[in-house]
Design a protein around this motif. Structure first.
Motif, PDB file in Angstrom:
ATOM      1  N   ILE A 154       0.826  -1.150   0.228  1.00  0.00           N
ATOM      2  CA  ILE A 154      -0.077  -0.166  -0.137  1.00  0.00           C
ATOM      3  C   ILE A 154       0.686   1.093  -0.021  1.00  0.00           C
ATOM      4  N   THR A 155       1.827   0.695   0.722  1.00  0.00           N
ATOM      5  CA  THR A 155       3.053   2.577   0.827  1.00  0.00           C
ATOM      6  C   THR A 155       3.226   2.597  -0.405  1.00  0.00           C
ATOM      7  N   GLY A 156       4.174   1.791  -1.259  1.00  0.00           N
ATOM      8  CA  GLY A 156       4.623   1.990  -2.460  1.00  0.00           C
ATOM      9  C   GLY A 156       4.002   2.049  -3.258  1.00  0.00           C
ATOM     10  N   VAL A 157       2.307   1.731  -3.390  1.00  0.00           N
ATOM     11  CA  VAL A 157       1.611   2.713  -4.967  1.00  0.00           C
ATOM     12  C   VAL A 157       0.605   3.489  -4.503  1.00  0.00           C
ATOM     13  N   LEU A 167       1.567   6.628  -6.540  1.00  0.00           N
ATOM     14  CA  LEU A 167       0.129   7.094  -7.814  1.00  0.00           C
ATOM     15  C   LEU A 167      -0.560   8.936  -6.386  1.00  0.00           C
ATOM     16  N   PHE A 168      -0.426   9.185  -5.143  1.00  0.00           N
ATOM     17  CA  PHE A 168      -0.708   9.568  -4.938  1.00  0.00           C
ATOM     18  C   PHE A 168      -0.072  10.430  -3.684  1.00  0.00           C
ATOM     19  N   PRO A 169       1.095  10.737  -3.782  1.00  0.00           N
ATOM     20  CA  PRO A 169       3.116  10.867  -3.255  1.00  0.00           C
ATOM     21  C   PRO A 169       2.301  12.269  -2.456  1.00  0.00           C
ATOM     22  N   GLN A 170       1.393  13.279  -2.633  1.00  0.00           N
ATOM     23  CA  GLN A 170       1.171  14.711  -1.684  1.00  0.00           C
ATOM     24  C   GLN A 170       0.018  13.871  -1.429  1.00  0.00           C
ATOM     25  N   GLN A 171      -1.187  13.712  -0.716  1.00  0.00           N
ATOM     26  CA  GLN A 171      -1.771  13.112  -0.412  1.00  0.00           C
ATOM     27  C   GLN A 171      -1.389  11.785   0.880  1.00  0.00           C
ATOM     28  N   ALA A 172      -0.174  10.950   0.625  1.00  0.00           N
ATOM     29  CA  ALA A 172       0.113  10.303   0.980  1.00  0.00           C
ATOM     30  C   ALA A 172       0.988  10.591   2.229  1.00  0.00           C
ATOM     31  N   ASN A 173       1.491  11.947   1.922  1.00  0.00           N
ATOM     32  CA  ASN A 173       3.177  12.150   2.994  1.00  0.00           C
ATOM     33  C   ASN A 173       2.525  13.718   3.683  1.00  0.00           C
ATOM     34  N   GLY A 174       0.990  14.002   3.915  1.00  0.00           N
ATOM     35  CA  GLY A 174       0.639  15.226   4.525  1.00  0.00           C
ATOM     36  C   GLY A 174       0.261  16.026   4.338  1.00  0.00           C
ATOM     37  N   SER A 175      -0.315  15.477   2.509  1.00  0.00           N
ATOM     38  CA  SER A 175      -0.660  16.793   2.104  1.00  0.00           C
ATOM     39  C   SER A 175      -0.140  18.402   2.527  1.00  0.00           C
ATOM     40  N   LEU A 221      -8.383  -1.836  -2.024  1.00  0.00           N
ATOM     41  CA  LEU A 221      -9.271  -1.293  -2.523  1.00  0.00           C
ATOM     42  C   LEU A 221      -9.147  -0.079  -1.540  1.00  0.00           C
ATOM     43  N   LEU A 222     -10.052  -0.414  -0.335  1.00  0.00           N
ATOM     44  CA  LEU A 222     -10.237   1.130   0.483  1.00  0.00           C
ATOM     45  C   LEU A 222      -9.151   1.881   0.811  1.00  0.00           C
ATOM     46  N   SER A 223      -8.031   0.905   0.853  1.00  0.00           N
ATOM     47  CA  SER A 223      -7.034   2.030   1.363  1.00  0.00           C
ATOM     48  C   SER A 223      -6.731   2.644   0.806  1.00  0.00           C
ATOM     49  N   LEU A 224      -6.532   2.183  -0.690  1.00  0.00           N
ATOM     50  CA  LEU A 224      -6.166   3.428  -1.751  1.00  0.00           C
ATOM     51  C   LEU A 224      -7.149   4.677  -1.925  1.00  0.00           C
TER      52      LEU A 224
END
Lengths: 191, 601
Positions: free
Chosen positions: A27-30, A34-42, B188-191
């Motif tokens: 999940i972290t990798g994907v 895909l969403f680097p901005q959101q995944a790191n705290g926006s 699915l939900l995590s993403l």
């Protein structure tokens, strides 16, 4: 029994590997791709400097800024490393006194404000990090901010409406104003 | 109640009920070992696991063997999670440098996650390292949910099989629940959650500058980090200014997805899904609420398919939905009405175009009243226990809603698996009561209900109230219990009643003002959680074993049809009566008296 214990041990190890290690890793990798901005705290980056997160509020008490929801985090408001609500109950005298202090602060910054005082402006948010206030709470503060900045009220009001989000898909959630983004915009305007 | 609020609640139920059939169908295929669409992808991994663990998945177990396997697996999980918390300071993936968790807190947290309760006496970002959250909490989020589903499937097999001595294989049920159902949904939900802004990173906490530096009173500590006290014994402080904000982040999304899907509810952060990094937008809020009830609701359809009559499943789902629906208006009305004391201060609590109004203490602006109340109802109806608002700050009757919903024994949707097996037990009691009325041997789905089954069923409904009420009573008469209270008066009693109702029903939500991170609450709570989980799971397995051995009785003219509205009403009556008779006296001492005090002041 011993066979079962052996099976249980191995099963725990294997399932730990899959659900506790591989799953978060994937999940972290994907997410990072895909969403680097959101995944790191926006983070909101202005001129290469982290000016805050677009999801996390900051404390304001100067008249020239819009104030956000009161925050119950310790030792200072909006401590994003230790989220917390007040947990005060509705019949608790401490809550009533705390709210009275907040009312007094708002009133003394803008003594004869004719508008009704919206409830979300004097009650602590659940997380202590709420980045939003209601449009009514923003409207309540327009006069004070305009006076402190010597700006036209209409100009401030227009900035407020630019930073007001409606309901998602027109249905979900509540309309809200992003306090930090609004205050950053006010400062930019002043430059 | 605003129109938009009602529309949001309506939309939620429409989407939830629309997903029941497809997911329920899929899960029935998984448990019956039929092709389900994921076999090509997951099948090889599943077989690899069996080979690594030395398990023959087709080997059938009797209920005792099944129970021993389940208990061994969970006991090992408990030990592993306890040990992990104690040594986290020496392990990697600990960017905040958090040390060992205290013994009583580590026991409580381990019991909490193994039992699918996910009670939070710990503080998330201030207590647990990334590694503990992943290898400890996330793993138990999966396997405790899978354990609940396994026990449910066994009870269904007990009803379906005839003259059989065995009821399935625990390892196969555990692995299939995890790999085919929980893991794909969680991926699915995590993403989806990350796309909304839920954080998912292994980087250390982020530091950003503050637009307006904030002055505050900084607690003074000595060289060892111990607080320094002044002459009055109060914490000594010094003026300080904060110029930077430290943002706690971490691999949150992966854990939050499974915390909701598995009716776990333990937060990555202290304030759970009120935290903007855990639940950033109304859309993420909608998805998480959906995930809370999704599997418990769909399992009703799975049950119907496996017993060969889907209307049996719809009947149970109807009873659950009606019960949940009948409590939401109470909560909405109470929270939207707000607090009389605030009105006296001249605060505007009316809902209008500019604000959602109501009692906003402890609630987030983006969620307002409707989404906070709906969440509170869903999370306590299911034994989820995650929160997006602070229940302790609810009005008395607003807080009664989640409290009472838990006290129904978590059968209104309930935990994944455990909720439905609880409801099936209530169904057995309902046919027994009906049998008594007409003087006929009761039967459920063609199985005669005899003294042994009734003994197990009675045991199941008696253990929970005994645990909840005894521990609440002990806490309210001892100093170690009452010294943790935050809010005075009847609200303080509600805090303790809520704590044990939550732990005693494996829910996990809290009236958070109560300081539960004390040896007394950690130990009694840990025991309550273990009793409520396993002393219910074992009689359920025994019941399943007994039912499986029975022959099928063909339905006759005197058989009570258990798929008609009449039965739904009867079932509701039994659930409400048992819940009300047991808990209304305690509720009168807490929220009800507080409400009367609040409106009469």
């Amino acid at each position: 029994m011993l066979t079962q214990l052996r099976q249980a041990l191995r099963m725990l190890a294997v399932l730990t590997l899959i659900t506790g290690f591989l799953y978060p890793l994937v999940i972290t990798g994907v997410a990072q791709v895909l969403f680097p901005q959101q995944a790191n705290g926006s983070l909101m980056v202005i001129d290469g400097q982290g000016m805050g997160s677009s999801l996390i509020g900051q404390p304001f008490d100067a008249p020239k800024y819009f104030w956000g929801r009161p925050s119950a985090t310790a030792p200072f408001s909006y401590n994003a490393a230790a989220s917390s609500g007040s947990n005060l109950g509705p019949t608790n005298e401490t809550l009533i006194k705390t709210v009275q202090i907040r009312i007094d602060a708002l009133k003394s910054a803008d003594p004869d404000n004719p508008l009704p005082l919206p409830v979300d402006l004097v009650t602590a948010s659940g997380s202590g990090l709420d980045p939003h206030i209601s449009p009514a709470s923003a409207a309540y503060q327009v006069r004070r901010v305009a006076r402190a900045r010597k700006m036209e009220e209409d100009v401030v009001r227009q900035l407020v409406s630019q930073h007001t989000e409606g309901r998602q898909l027109g249905i979900l959630g509540e309309p809200r104003v992003h306090v930090l983004a609004l205050n950053l915009a006010l400062d930019t305007q002043a430059k | 109640m605003t129109i938009n609020g009602l529309v949001q609640i309506g939309l939620y139920f429409v989407v939830l009920l629309a997903l029941v059939k497809p997911l329920g169908w899929y899960m029935a295929r998984v448990y019956e070992g039929q092709p389900c669409g994921l076999d090509r992808v997951v099948g090889p991994l599943e077989r690899l696991i069996y080979r690594l663990c030395g398990v023959r998945q087709t080997e059938e177990m009797d209920w005792k063997t099944y129970g021993i396997a389940m208990l061994l697996f969970n006991a090992l999980g408990l030990v592993a999670l306890y040990a992990l918390q104690r040594v986290q300071g020496f392990l990697p993936l600990n960017p905040a440098g958090l040390g060992a968790v205290t013994t009583d807190l580590a026991f409580n947290t381990a019991a909490s996650f193994v039992t699918n309760t996910n009670w939070q006496a710990y503080g998330g970002e201030t207590t647990l390292s990334y590694l503990t959250q992943m290898l400890g909490l996330t793993v138990q989020n999966f396997v405790s949910a899978a354990t609940g589903m396994a026990v449910l499937v066994v009870l269904i097999r007990g009803l379906v099989r005839r003259s059989a001595l065995t009821i399935g294989n625990f390892w196969a049920d555990l692995v299939r629940s995890t790999l085919y159902i929980l893991l794909p949904l969680a991926l699915l939900l995590s993403l989806l959650l990350v796309s909304q802004g839920v954080v998912q990173t292994f980087a250390s906490y982020q530091t950003v500058s503050m637009l307006q530096p904030a002055g505050y009173a900084k607690p003074v500590t000595d060289g060892n980090g111990q607080p320094v006290l002044d002459e009055q014994g109060q914490q000594k402080t010094e003026p300080a200014t904060a110029v930077e904000q430290v943002l706690a982040v971490g691999p949150a999304a992966s854990q939050i997805a499974i915390k909701q899907l598995g009716t776990n509810g333990g937060g990555f952060f202290n304030v759970n899904s009120a935290h903007p990094f855990e639940n950033p937008t109304p859309w993420s809020n909608f998805l998480q609420m959906l995930a809370i009830l999704l599997i418990p609701a769909a399992l009703c359809y799975t049950f119907g398919m496996m017993v060969g009559d889907t209307r049996q499943g719809w009947a149970l789902l109807a009873a659950m939905t009606i019960l949940l629906f009948s409590f939401i208006p109470l909560g909405l009305w109470a929270e939207q009405s707000g607090t009389p004391a605030f009105t006296a201060l001249g605060i505007d609590q009316a809902s209008g175009a500019g604000q959602s109004g109501g009692n906003m203490e402890g609630k987030e602006t983006r969620f307002g009243i409707a989404n906070s109340v709906l969440w509170a109802a869903a999370t306590t109806a299911a034994s989820n226990g995650s929160v997006n608002s602070m229940h302790d700050s609810y009005t008395p009757l607003g807080g009664l809603m989640p409290l009472f919903l838990m006290q129904f024994g978590e059968v209104v949707f309930g935990g994944v698996g455990s909720g439905l097996y609880g409801m099936i037990v209530f169904a057995i009691i309902a046919v027994f009561v009906a049998g008594l009325m007409v003087g006929r041997t009761p039967e459920y789905l063609g199985k005669k209900i005899e003294p042994y089954e009734m003994k197990m069923a009675a045991l199941l409904i008696l253990i929970m109230p005994m645990v909840v009420l005894s521990f609440t009573a002990v806490a309210s008469v001892t100093g170690v219990g009452t010294s943790s209270i935050l809010n005075p008066g009847p609200h303080g009693f509600s805090e303790m009643l809520y704590a044990y109702s939550s732990m005693g029903n494996n829910n996990g939500s809290a009236f958070g003002g109560l300081n539960v991170n004390t040896p007394f609450y950690n130990l009694t709570g840990g025991i309550a959680m273990l009793i409520s989980r396993f002393w219910l799971a074992i009689p359920t397995l025994a019941l399943a074993g007994a039912l499986a051995r029975k022959k099928l009785v063909p339905a006759g003219p005197g058989t009570l049809p258990t798929r008609r509205p009449l039965f739904v009403v009867l079932l509701l009556g039994v659930v409400v009566l048992v819940g009300a008779l047991t808990f209304v006296p305690a509720l009168a001492l807490g929220p009800i008296i507080e409400h009367i005090l609040m409106v009469s002041r």
